[in-house]
Write a protein that holds these residues in place. Structure first.
Motif, PDB file in Angstrom:
ATOM      1  N   UNK A  73      31.294  31.571  48.797  1.00  0.00           N
ATOM      2  CA  UNK A  73      31.925  32.558  49.670  1.00  0.00           C
ATOM      3  C   UNK A  73      33.364  32.648  49.343  1.00  0.00           C
ATOM      4  N   UNK A  74      33.769  31.102  49.178  1.00  0.00           N
ATOM      5  CA  UNK A  74      35.213  30.806  49.036  1.00  0.00           C
ATOM      6  C   UNK A  74      35.772  31.617  47.795  1.00  0.00           C
ATOM      7  N   UNK A  75      34.948  31.483  46.431  1.00  0.00           N
ATOM      8  CA  UNK A  75      35.422  32.018  45.324  1.00  0.00           C
ATOM      9  C   UNK A  75      35.322  33.547  45.691  1.00  0.00           C
ATOM     10  N   UNK A 135      23.075  29.469  51.961  1.00  0.00           N
ATOM     11  CA  UNK A 135      23.555  30.330  53.077  1.00  0.00           C
ATOM     12  C   UNK A 135      24.898  31.176  52.903  1.00  0.00           C
ATOM     13  N   UNK A 136      25.771  30.503  52.144  1.00  0.00           N
ATOM     14  CA  UNK A 136      26.989  30.963  51.812  1.00  0.00           C
ATOM     15  C   UNK A 136      27.301  31.244  50.495  1.00  0.00           C
ATOM     16  N   UNK A 137      26.179  31.621  49.886  1.00  0.00           N
ATOM     17  CA  UNK A 137      26.270  31.778  48.454  1.00  0.00           C
ATOM     18  C   UNK A 137      25.512  33.154  48.382  1.00  0.00           C
ATOM     19  N   UNK A 142      18.036  35.904  56.708  1.00  0.00           N
ATOM     20  CA  UNK A 142      18.764  35.125  57.868  1.00  0.00           C
ATOM     21  C   UNK A 142      20.397  35.469  57.683  1.00  0.00           C
ATOM     22  N   UNK A 143      20.859  35.470  56.488  1.00  0.00           N
ATOM     23  CA  UNK A 143      22.379  36.105  56.245  1.00  0.00           C
ATOM     24  C   UNK A 143      22.496  37.298  56.816  1.00  0.00           C
ATOM     25  N   UNK A 160      33.380  37.724  42.629  1.00  0.00           N
ATOM     26  CA  UNK A 160      33.860  36.346  43.066  1.00  0.00           C
ATOM     27  C   UNK A 160      32.486  35.681  43.681  1.00  0.00           C
ATOM     28  N   UNK A 161      31.678  36.582  44.438  1.00  0.00           N
ATOM     29  CA  UNK A 161      30.343  35.916  44.954  1.00  0.00           C
ATOM     30  C   UNK A 161      29.180  35.664  43.909  1.00  0.00           C
TER      31      UNK A 161
END
Lengths: 610, 271, 248
Positions: free
Chosen positions: A30-32, A111-113, A123-124, A77-78
Motif C-alpha cells: 500500500x505504501x508504494x 492484507x496491505x498488498x 476481509x479487505x 503502485x499497488x
C-alpha cells in the motif's frame, strides 16, 4: 493466533516459492501505491496547471486530471496492472508469481498488498466498508448536531450542504459493497465449491480501485465542498466548486470497480460451481449476489456516463445539462435515476438474500419457497429498471408518464411481498434460536415493513406530489436502506463473522448495540417522517422554529444524534469482541450447526491466520 | 407424497383436534386482528396530526390517499408482524442459548399459501393503482375560468406574477374556490415549487415552464417552500401564501396598484 | 493452488481452544468507544472552530424616540454598519475577522443585530466594496422599506444599476418569525474592480418597519465569494456575507 485446522497453512508453508517468485509484486504494497499515486497525481497537477492556468475551465480540468492520475498511479503502485502489462510485454506470469500474488508465505502483510486470494479480498472489503460507515456516520451526526436547534450556526451553509452530499455518497458506496464486497468474495466461492473467484486479479483490482476512490471523495472537502446534494442535479453543479470534479472522478472510479466485481461474481457462479452444485441447488445468497451483481452491470454504467458528461460540461464547456445553452437538466435527472433506482436493489438484494440464509439457519428450517424467492429476485431486478421516473413525478418531465411509472412501481411490491412471505414462512413453526444474527432478522422485518408502507404513498403520483423532497422521503429510504439493507447486512456480518475470523462475536455487547440501533432508528426516522410530512424539505441547513424537531419533540433531536452514533457501535462491538481472546465456538468451525443448514461453506476448513 | 407433506399432514391432523383459537393459526389470527385494528385506527387518526390542514382540492386528495393506503396496508403489515411476534413467543428455542435447538419441520414451501399471497398482493396493487390513477386523471382535467399565475424561482426566493394585471408579488394570494394554474419556471438552477398545504408541487426548471393546477377551497395562510436543493440559502427560500375571498383578492390587487375595474375583472367579481 | 484448502472437509472439529477466555475484555471496548467519541468530538471541534463568532457581539439598535409611519406611532431606532472589501478592515484599521480570512469581503463590525418589534428601524450602511453585475437583477430594486425607497449618497432611489452592485442586504421572514417579512436593499459598488481599499464609499440609508419577534436570517444576494459561481468562501461561511437579526 488461532487456526481451526492446520491443513491449509501447512499446504501453503510447504509450497516452495523461489526468491524470484512474485517479481514486482515483492516490492509492492500500500505504501508504494500511495507513493506512486501521490507522485503521479503531483506530476499531473504540475503539467495541467502549467498548461491550463488562466483558462476558463482550468481549475476543473486540473482537478479532474490530477484525480484520474492519482487513481491510475495508486493502482500501478499497488500492482493492479502488473499482470496485463507483463502479458503485453510477452512474458506472462509464472505459476510461482501467481502463488506469490495469492499471498503465499506473506503473513499479515498480504492484507496491505495486491492479494488475489478471495478471502483476503473479502476481509479487505469488510474493513473498508466499516471504515466508510464510520466516516458516513460521523457526517450524519454532524448533520444532526446542526439540526438540534433552529438557526444553529454550528455549520456554515456551504459545509452543511457538502456534508449532506458526502454523507449520501459515502453511504451509497459503502452499502453497494457492504455485502457484495466482503461476503460475495469470501463466502460465495466456498458456498459453490469454487477454488477462488473466476478472475482473482480483477477481484483484487476491484478492491484497490475502490480504495483509490475514497481519497477523491474526501478530497472534496478541501476543494470547496460539493454543495449540490447527493443527487448533484445538474444546473446547480455547474455552480459548484472544483470539488464536483473530484466527486465525479470518485463515482467513475467506483463504477469501474463495481462493474468489474459484478462480472467476476456472475462468471464465477455460472462457470465455477462444483460438481453437483446445479443452479437449482445454489444457496439463496448466491442467487442474491448474482442478480444484484447483474443489476449493477445494468445500472452503474449510467452513473459513469452521467458523471463523465458532467465533467465535460464543467471542464470543457459542453452543455449537455446547461439549459441556457440548449441542454436539459431533465437529461441529467433521467440518466441519474436510470442508475438510481436499480442501484437501490443492487444494495438491497445481496443483504436480503444473506438474511434469508440467516433466518433459515436460526429457524432451523430450509428457506421457504426457494424457487419463488429466486423468481421474485429476478422480477424485482427486472421491474426495477423500469421504475426510475417515479423519482421524477414532480420534476414536470412527462406528466403523461405518471400513470405507467406508478404501475411499474406498484408492481414491484408483489415480488417484494414474496420475500416477506419467504421470511415469515421460514420462521413458521421453526425452532427460533435467538442468537445475535436472528435479532437483526426481526429488526429487518420490523423496519422493512415500515419502509415498504411509507413507499406506497410515494409510489402514488398525487400523494408523491405532496411528499416529494421532504423529510418523509428521507425517513422512507432510511427505513429501507438503513433499517432494511444495512440491518440485513449486519445480520450477515454477525452470522459469518466466525467464518471470516474464526472468532465468535461477543453477544452481550452485540445485544447492547442491537437495542441502541433498533431504538435509535425508530426515534430518528419516526421523528423524521412526522416532521417531514409537515413541510420540512430534505436538505435544510437551518430548521426554522415551526418545523424544527426540537420544538415539538424536545427529547428527539439529541436522541437522533445518539441513534446514528449507535449504528457506529456495531463496529465497536466487533472490535470489543475481537479485542478479547479468540473464542472458538462449540463445534468449531461450525458455530451454528444443524441439519437444515446444509451449507458446505461451514464444513470447509479455515485457514485464517491473523 | 413427499416427506414434508406427510409431516404437514400429520401436524394438521394433530392440530385440528384442538379448537381454532388454541392452534397457532388461531392465535396468530387474534394477534393479526388486534394489530390490524390498531393499524386502521392509526390510518384514520395519524394523518390529522402528521399532515397540515389541507387547503385545496389536491391537498384533500393527498389526505384521502394517505388514509386509504394506510388502511389497506395495515392488515398486510399486521400479518407479517403477527407471525413475527407469535414465532418469538411460541416457537422460540428456550433453554441454553449456547446449545443449538433441534431442527424444525422441513417445509420447503407451500404452493397454495404462495398463490393466495400473490393473489392478495396483486389485488391490493390493482386497488392502489385504480385509486391513484382516478385521482391523478381527475387532477388533470382543466377547469374554465382558471386563474393563471406565473411562478419564478431564483436563488433564493419565489416571485408570483399575475398576468394581465402587471402585479409581481413575493407573497402568493389566491381567491377561494377558483381553479388556479401555476406556470413554474426558474431563472438559474432547479428549484422545487411547493405550496405546502395545497398538496401539490412541481420543479422550477431553467428554460422550461412546468404547470400544475389546484383549487383552493379553504380560507387561511400557507407556506411556499423550495423542495429542491438550490444552493446556499435554500433553507430560507420561503414565501407565505394565503387564500382569500374574491372581494379580498380584488382589494389586494388594488393595493398592488391595479385599477379597480381590472382588479374586479381579474377576481371575477360582477360590479 | 492456494484455495484448494476450501474443499478440505474438516473432519477433526477442533473444539475448544485451550485457554479460551469466555469473559469479554472491557478495556478494548472502552478504548474503542473513547477513541470513537474523541474522533467525533475532534471533528466537531474542528467545524466549531470554523464557525464565525462575531467579535463585536450583537449590535443593539440605538433608540431615537418615536416615529409615525402610515398613521401608526411606533418606536424609532437606528442601526449602522459597513460592508468592506477585506475582512481585515483595512479601511478603518480594525480587523473584522482577526482569525478569519482577511481577503474576503465582509459586513462589519458585527453582523448580528438586535431591534425591537414593530418599530421603525433606520439603517445607515457605508459600502466600501467594489462589485459587478447581479445574477438576478431582481435584487437591484429596493424592496420592503418604507415607501420602497432608499437614499444613496443623499439621492432617493427605488433601484440601482444591476450591473454595479457591491452587495445586497436581504432579510427574509420565515415561519416562526414574521413569514411575510422581506427586505432587500442593494448597495451600489464603489468604482471599478481595483478601486477598493481607498476609503471611498457609498452611504445608503433606508428605513423599515420590523416584524414580530424572532430571529431573522439575512444574507447578501450578490455572488461575491470564491469559486466558479462566486458562491463559495465568504458567501457560504458564517459571518462574512450573512448574519442574523434578532427582533425582540
Amino acid at each position: 493466533m488461532y487456526v481451526t485446522t492446520d491443513v491449509a497453512p501447512r499446504l501453503l508453508e510447504d509450497t516452495p516459492l523461489g526468491p524470484e517468485a512474485g517479481g514486482l509484486y515483492r516490492r509492492q504494497n500500500i505504501w508504494t501505491g500511495l507513493g506512486f499515486g501521490v507522485f503521479l497525481g503531483f506530476v499531473a497537477w504540475l503539467i495541467s496547471h502549467a498548461l491550463l492556468q488562466g483558462s476558463n475551465w482550468g481549475s476543473d480540468m486540473v482537478v479532474t486530471v490530477t484525480m484520474v492520475a492519482w487513481v491510475i498511479g495508486f493502482n500501478i503502485g499497488m500492482g493492479s496492472f502488473n499482470a496485463p502489462i507483463r502479458w503485453a510485454l510477452g512474458h506472462d506470469q509464472t505459476h510461482q508469481d501467481e502463488l506469490y500474488a495469492a499471498g503465499v508465505g506473506q503473513g499479515r502483510s498480504r492484507y496491505l498488498k495486491f492479494c488475489t486470494d478471495h478471502k483476503v479480498v473479502g476481509t479487505q472489503y469488510l474493513v473498508l466498508v466499516l471504515v466508510l460507515f464510520g466516516v458516513g456516520g460521523t457526517l450524519a451526526m454532524l448533520i444532526r448536531t446542526q439540526l438540534i436547534t433552529a438557526h444553529s450556526s454550528f455549520l456554515s451553509p456551504e459545509t452543511y450542504n457538502s456534508l449532506v452530499t458526502i454523507h449520501g455518497m459515502c453511504m451509497i458506496i459503502a452499502t453497494i459493497i457492504m455485502v457484495s464486497g466482503p461476503f460475495t468474495n469470501f463466502i460465495m466461492p466456498i458456498m459453490i465449491g469454487a477454488k477462488d473467484m473466476a478472475f482473482p486479479r480483477l477481484n483484487a483490482m476491484s478492491f484497490w480501485v475502490v480504495v483509490s476512490a475514497v481519497p477523491c471523495l474526501l478530497a472534496t472537502f478541501f476543494l470547496g465542498g460539493v454543495d449540490a446534494g447527493w443527487t448533484t442535479y445538474a444546473p446547480l453543479t455547474v455552480q459548484a466548486p472544483p470539488a464536483m470534479d473530484a466527486f465525479a472522478v470518485t463515482i467513475i472510479t467506483f463504477v469501474v470497480s463495481v462493474t468489474v466485481a459484478g462480472v467476476n461474481t456472475i462468471v464465477t457462479i455460472i462457470t465455477m460451481r462444483a460438481k453437483g452444485m446445479t443452479m437449482g441447488r445454489l444457496p439463496i445468497f448466491t442467487w442474491g449476489s448474482m442478480i444484484g451483481g447483474g443489476l449493477g452491470l445494468y445500472a452503474m454504467p449510467a452513473f459513469l456516463l452521467v458523471m463523465t458528461l458532467m465533467i465535460t460540461d464543467r471542464a470543457t464547456g459542453t452543455s449537455f445539462f446547461v439549459a441556457a445553452q440548449g441542454g436539459s437538466g431533465w437529461l441529467y435527472e433521467n440518466v441519474f435515476w436510470v442508475m438510481g433506482h436499480p442501484e437501490v436493489y443492487v444494495i438491497l438484494l445481496p443483504p436480503v438474500a444473506a438474511m434469508l440464509e440467516v433466518a433459515s439457519t436460526f429457524a432451523r428450517k430450509p428457506v421457504f419457497g426457494y424457487k419463488v424467492v429466486v423468481a421474485s429476485f429476478a422480477a424485482v431486478a427486472g421491474l426495477s429498471i423500469m421504475v426510475w421516473a417515479h423519482h421524477m413525478f414532480t420534476t414536470g418531465w412527462a406528466p403523461d408518464l405518471g400513470g405507467p411509472f406508478m404501475l411499474t412501481t406498484e408492481l414491484i411490491s408483489i415480488p417484494t411481498g414474496v420475500i416477506f412471505l419467504s421470511i415469515i414462512g421460514t420462521l413458521w413453526k421453526g425452532r427460533i434460536w435467538t442468537r445475535l444474527p436472528m435479532y437483526f432478522v426481526y429488526l429487518f422485518l420490523w423496519n422493512f415493513i415500515i419502509g415498504g408502507v411509507t413507499g406506497i404513498y410515494l409510489s402514488d403520483v398525487p400523494a408523491d406530489q405532496y411528499f416529494h423532497g421532504d423529510m418523509f422521503v428521507t425517513a422512507h429510504f432510511h427505513y429501507t436502506l438503513l433499517g432494511g439493507a444495512m440491518i440485513a447486512a449486519t445480520a450477515a456480518l454477525c452470522y459469518w463473522f466466525p467464518k471470516v475470523s474464526a472468532k465468535m462475536l461477543n453477544e452481550r455487547i452485540g445485544k447492547i448495540a442491537f437495542w441502541m440501533i433498533a431504538i435509535g432508528i425508530q426515534i430518528t426516522y419516526f421523528g423524521c417522517s412526522g416532521r417531514g410530512s409537515k413541510e420540512c424539505p430534505v436538505v435544510w441547513r437551518t430548521t426554522t422554529r415551526s418545523s424544527s424537531m426540537p420544538t415539538r419533540w424536545p427529547p428527539v433531536a439529541p436522541t437522533c444524534s445518539c441513534s446514528d452514533g449507535s449504528c457506529s457501535c456495531t463496529p465497536c462491538s466487533i472490535r470489543g469482541a475481537t479485542g478479547s481472546r479468540p473464542r472458538p465456538t462449540r463445534g468449531a468451525p461450525r458455530p451454528w450447526s444443524g441439519r437444515y443448514r446444509p451449507r458446505c461453506h461451514w464444513r470447509t476448513s479455515l485457514w485464517i491466520r491473523w | 407424497m413427499s416427506f414434508e407433506e406427510q409431516v404437514d399432514e400429520l401436524e394438521r391432523t394433530v392440530m385440528s383436534e384442538k379448537p381454532f383459537f388454541s392452534r397457532p393459526g388461531g392465535k396468530i389470527f387474534i394477534i393479526w386482528l388486534i394489530l390490524s385494528v390498531i393499524g386502521v385506527l392509526i390510518g384514520f387518526y395519524a394523518p390529522h396530526h402528521l399532515l397540515p390542514a389541507m387547503m385545496s382540492s389536491t391537498g384533500t386528495d393527498v389526505f384521502k390517499t394517505v388514509v386509504v393506503f394506510t388502511v389497506l396496508a395495515a392488515p398486510v403489515a399486521a400479518f407479517v408482524y403477527a407471525v413475527g411476534i407469535y414465532s418469538l413467543i411460541a416457537w422460540r428455542h428456550k433453554g441454553d442459548q449456547d446449545e443449538p435447538p433441534e431442527d424444525g419441520p422441513p417445509m420447503h414451501g407451500n404452493g397454495p399459501m404462495t398463490v393466495v399471497w400473490l393473489v392478495v398482493s396483486s389485488l391490493l396493487v390493482v386497488v392502489l393503482l385504480v385509486w391513484g390513477l382516478s385521482v391523478y386523471m381527475a387532477q388533470q382535467v382543466s377547469h374554465p375560468n382558471t386563474l393563471q399565475i406565473d411562478v419564478t424561482g431564483r436563488q433564493w426566493l419565489w416571485t408570483f406574477k399575475y398576468p394581465g394585471t402587471g402585479v409581481e408579488s413575493r407573497t402568493l394570494v389566491l381567491p377561494l374556490d377558483r381553479a388556479v394554474e401555476f406556470n413554474v419556471t426558474s431563472v438559474d438552477v432547479t428549484h422545487g415549487f411547493w405550496p405546502v398545504a395545497l398538496g401539490n408541487q412541481v420543479d422550477a426548471n431553467p428554460g422550461e415552464v412546468t404547470v400544475i393546477q389546484t383549487t383552493p377551497d379553504k380560507l387561511g395562510k400557507f407556506s411556499v417552500r423550495c423542495s429542491q436543493l438550490c444552493g446556499l440559502y435554500h433553507a430560507f427560500m420561503y414565501s407565505s401564501g394565503s387564500v382569500v375571498t374574491p372581494t379580498q383578492f380584488s382589494q389586494w390587487l388594488q393595493a398592488q396598484g391595479v385599477p379597480p375595474a381590472l382588479a374586479d375583472r381579474t377576481a371575477r367579481i360582477a360590479r | 493452488m492456494v484455495a484448494d484448502s476450501n474443499l478440505q472437509v474438516d473432519q477433526t472439529d477442533v473444539g475448544e481452544e485451550p485457554g479460551g477466555d469466555d469473559r469479554a475484555r472491557p478495556l478494548g471496548l472502552i478504548l474503542t468507544v473513547v477513541i470513537a467519541l474523541a474522533a467525533t468530538v475532534g471533528i466537531g471541534a474542528f467545524f466549531w472552530s470554523q464557525t464565525y463568532q462575531s467579535p463585536s457581539g450583537t449590535q443593539v439598535a440605538q433608540s431615537a424616540g418615536t416615529a409615525v409611519v402610515n398613521g401608526v406611532t411606533m418606536p424609532h431606532v437606528t442601526l449602522s454598519f459597513q460592508s468592506y472589501p477585506d475582512a481585515n478592515g483595512s479601511v478603518n484599521g480594525v480587523a473584522i475577522h482577526p482569525a478569519g480570512n482577511p481577503s474576503w469581503p465582509a459586513f462589519g463590525m458585527t453582523n448580528v443585530f438586535q431591534v425591537p418589534t414593530h418599530a421603525l428601524v433606520t439603517v445607515t450602511v457605508s459600502q466600501y466594496d467594489s462589485g459587478g453585475a447581479l445574477n438576478n437583477p431582481w435584487f437591484a430594486r429596493v424592496r420592503g422599506t418604507v415607501d420602497g425607497v432608499a437614499t444613496v449618497d443623499g439621492k432617493v432611489v427605488t433601484a440601482v444599476d444591476p450591473n454595479n452592485v457591491g452587495h445586497t442586504f436581504t432579510v427574509r421572514g420565515t415561519p416562526g418569525t414574521d413569514p411575510g417579512f422581506f427586505l432587500n436593499v442593494p448597495l451600489p459598488s464603489v468604482g471599478g474592480e481595483n478601486q477598493t481599499d481607498v476609503g471611498q464609499h457609498h452611504t445608503v440609508v433606508f428605513s423599515f418597519v420590523s416584524g414580530s419577534a424572532g430571529t431573522y436570517a439575512w444574507n447578501c444576494e450578490f455572488p461575491c465569494g470564491t469559486m466558479v459561481a462566486a458562491f463559495g468562501g465568504p458567501m457560504g461561511a458564517y459571518g462574512y456575507m450573512s448574519g442574523f437579526m434578532h427582533v425582540v
